[in-house]
Write a protein that holds these residues in place. Structure first.
Motif, PDB file in Angstrom:
ATOM      1  N   LEU A  19      -8.946   1.429  -5.089  1.00 38.87           N
ATOM      2  CA  LEU A  19      -9.228   2.223  -4.263  1.00 38.87           C
ATOM      3  C   LEU A  19     -10.089   1.128  -2.879  1.00 38.87           C
ATOM      4  CD1 LEU A  19     -10.985   5.361  -5.089  1.00 38.87           C
ATOM      5  CD2 LEU A  19      -9.112   5.220  -4.050  1.00 38.87           C
ATOM      6  N   LYS A  20     -11.053   0.280  -3.615  1.00 37.97           N
ATOM      7  CA  LYS A  20     -11.671  -0.571  -3.082  1.00 37.97           C
ATOM      8  C   LYS A  20     -10.193  -2.079  -2.359  1.00 37.97           C
ATOM      9  CE  LYS A  20     -16.235  -1.238  -5.156  1.00 37.97           C
ATOM     10  NZ  LYS A  20     -17.168  -1.783  -6.545  1.00 37.97           N
ATOM     11  N   ALA A  21      -9.528  -2.472  -3.302  1.00 37.72           N
ATOM     12  CA  ALA A  21      -8.143  -2.379  -1.942  1.00 37.72           C
ATOM     13  C   ALA A  21      -8.346  -2.627  -0.745  1.00 37.72           C
ATOM     14  CB  ALA A  21      -7.004  -2.751  -3.131  1.00 37.72           C
ATOM     15  N   GLY A  22      -8.310  -0.557  -0.459  1.00 39.06           N
ATOM     16  CA  GLY A  22      -7.858  -0.643   0.600  1.00 39.06           C
ATOM     17  C   GLY A  22      -7.075  -0.097   1.373  1.00 39.06           C
ATOM     18  N   GLY A  23      -6.593   0.401   2.077  1.00 35.88           N
ATOM     19  CA  GLY A  23      -5.091   0.441   2.689  1.00 35.88           C
ATOM     20  C   GLY A  23      -5.181   1.510   3.827  1.00 35.88           C
ATOM     21  N   LYS A  24      -4.094   2.117   4.524  1.00 39.10           N
ATOM     22  CA  LYS A  24      -4.057   2.702   5.853  1.00 39.10           C
ATOM     23  C   LYS A  24      -4.584   3.729   5.872  1.00 39.10           C
ATOM     24  CE  LYS A  24       0.046   0.130   6.081  1.00 39.10           C
ATOM     25  NZ  LYS A  24       0.122  -0.969   4.857  1.00 39.10           N
ATOM     26  N   ARG A  25      -4.394   4.715   4.971  1.00 38.82           N
ATOM     27  CA  ARG A  25      -4.922   5.850   4.512  1.00 38.82           C
ATOM     28  C   ARG A  25      -4.406   6.817   5.547  1.00 38.82           C
ATOM     29  NH1 ARG A  25      -7.053   4.238   0.367  1.00 38.82           N
ATOM     30  NH2 ARG A  25      -9.244   3.958   0.016  1.00 38.82           N
ATOM     31  N   LEU A  26      -3.031   7.153   5.722  1.00 40.42           N
ATOM     32  CA  LEU A  26      -1.851   7.274   6.370  1.00 40.42           C
ATOM     33  C   LEU A  26      -1.962   9.217   6.060  1.00 40.42           C
ATOM     34  CD1 LEU A  26      -0.318   6.761   8.969  1.00 40.42           C
ATOM     35  CD2 LEU A  26       1.228   6.088   7.438  1.00 40.42           C
TER      36      LEU A  26
END
Length: 324
Positions: A40-47
């Motif tokens: 989760l800490k790697a992030g992402g667009k959360r599209l």
């Protein structure tokens, strides 16, 4: 167009979703919690969560209800990425070490299973059986899409139709149901939820085509992994399929792909990437992605004329223009 330019109106509720994501993967096993947090800490667009919330805007918007759709959908997507990295033997994702590379394959597989379980646990807070049926079907289709991709590794005989069916299952359906279930959870009209599904489906198709283009045309800084990673893994994407159709270049590219296959992808793929970049495969793929975006925007015609409708159009245009 930056992420916040599009999603700024949802920032407060996306902060809620982000906190719920972190809270949701906490558990009794410290290592599974740690590996899930690493992802989760790697992030992402959360599209997918964004589409859930935007679908909810067409009904009785309630973040405390919508979060039980938005968070599980992002978790399901994240779990599939952990499994993907094991299959693809990937060391980096979003510019950070994968769970598989930081720990090992076994821990990565159980981390993915754990995250899937956490996602399903959250959905029990919703008592609409139709939502559960749609979500379960999407997960089944995702698994089939993953298997189809594995079966087609280094298969240079596949056609465009086969590729499109695969990305429909692997990527597009989860984005489609994100849009659909957001509207359903907000008790929007069935016409609205159907239109949102069509919008999400077409955006999802364009999104994956753009991902495949970025893998070949993007920089390592932009995409968080070396260009041509799909080629190393044997994933024959749309630009490659188109390039292989060119008489002279196609034969040279085929020989190069066969060389990469013989070396199990443990080699320099820059020559193959250069061939594809010089082919018509890039432009033809962009044309098809744009066609899907036009279909996505057309699907919005039947929706109420509220601010969210314009925001959805902005996101659709962003999908094929993004560089990450």
């Amino acid at each position: 167009m930056k992420r916040l330019d599009i999603f700024g109106a949802l920032k407060k509720d996306m902060d809620v979703i982000e906190k719920e994501l972190y809270r949701s993967i906490e558990g009794d096993d410290q290592q599974l919690t740690e590996t899930s947090l690493h992802l989760l800490k790697a992030g992402g667009k959360r599209l997918r969560p964004v589409f859930v919330l935007m679908g909810g805007k067409f009904g009785n918007y309630d973040i405390d209800k919508l979060k039980y759709i938005a968070v599980p959908l992002e978790l399901i997507h994240s779990a599939s990425l952990v499994h993907d990295d094991v299959i693809d033997d990937a060391d980096m994702r979003r510019g950070k070490p994968t769970v598989k590379s930081k720990w090992d394959n076994r821990i990565a597989m159980y981390t993915g299973d754990y995250i899937y379980g956490k996602a399903l646990t959250l959905t029990t807070n919703l008592n609409n059986p139709e939502i559960h049926r749609i979500l379960s079907k999407a997960m089944v289709e995702m698994s089939i899409g993953e298997m189809e991709q594995i079966r087609d590794f280094f298969n240079c005989n596949q056609d465009v139709r086969r590729y499109l069916l695969r990305i429909r299952r692997k990527t597009s359906m989860l984005i489609a149901v994100s849009c659909q279930l957001g509207a359903m959870a907000a008790e929007a009209d069935r016409v609205v939820s159907s239109s949102m599904y069509r919008f999400g489906y077409n955006v999802g198709m364009a999104f994956q085509i753009q991902d495949d283009l970025l893998d070949l045309c993007g920089t390592e800084k932009q995409i968080g992994k070396p260009p041509g990673s799909d080629m190393r893994q044997g994933n024959i994407t749309l630009p490659v399929i188109y390039a292989l159709q060119e008489p002279e270049l196609g034969q040279r590219l085929l020989k190069e792909i066969e060389r990469i296959h013989a070396l199990n992808g443990q080699c320099d793929v820059s020559e193959a990437v250069g061939m594809i970049r010089s082919s018509t495969g890039i432009a033809r793929s962009e044309v098809l992605a744009d066609r899907y975006i036009r279909k996505a925007i057309d699907a919005l015609d039947s929706l109420p004329d509220i601010k969210t409708k314009k925001q959805l159009k902005d996101i659709a245009h962003f999908v094929t223009k993004r560089s990450y």
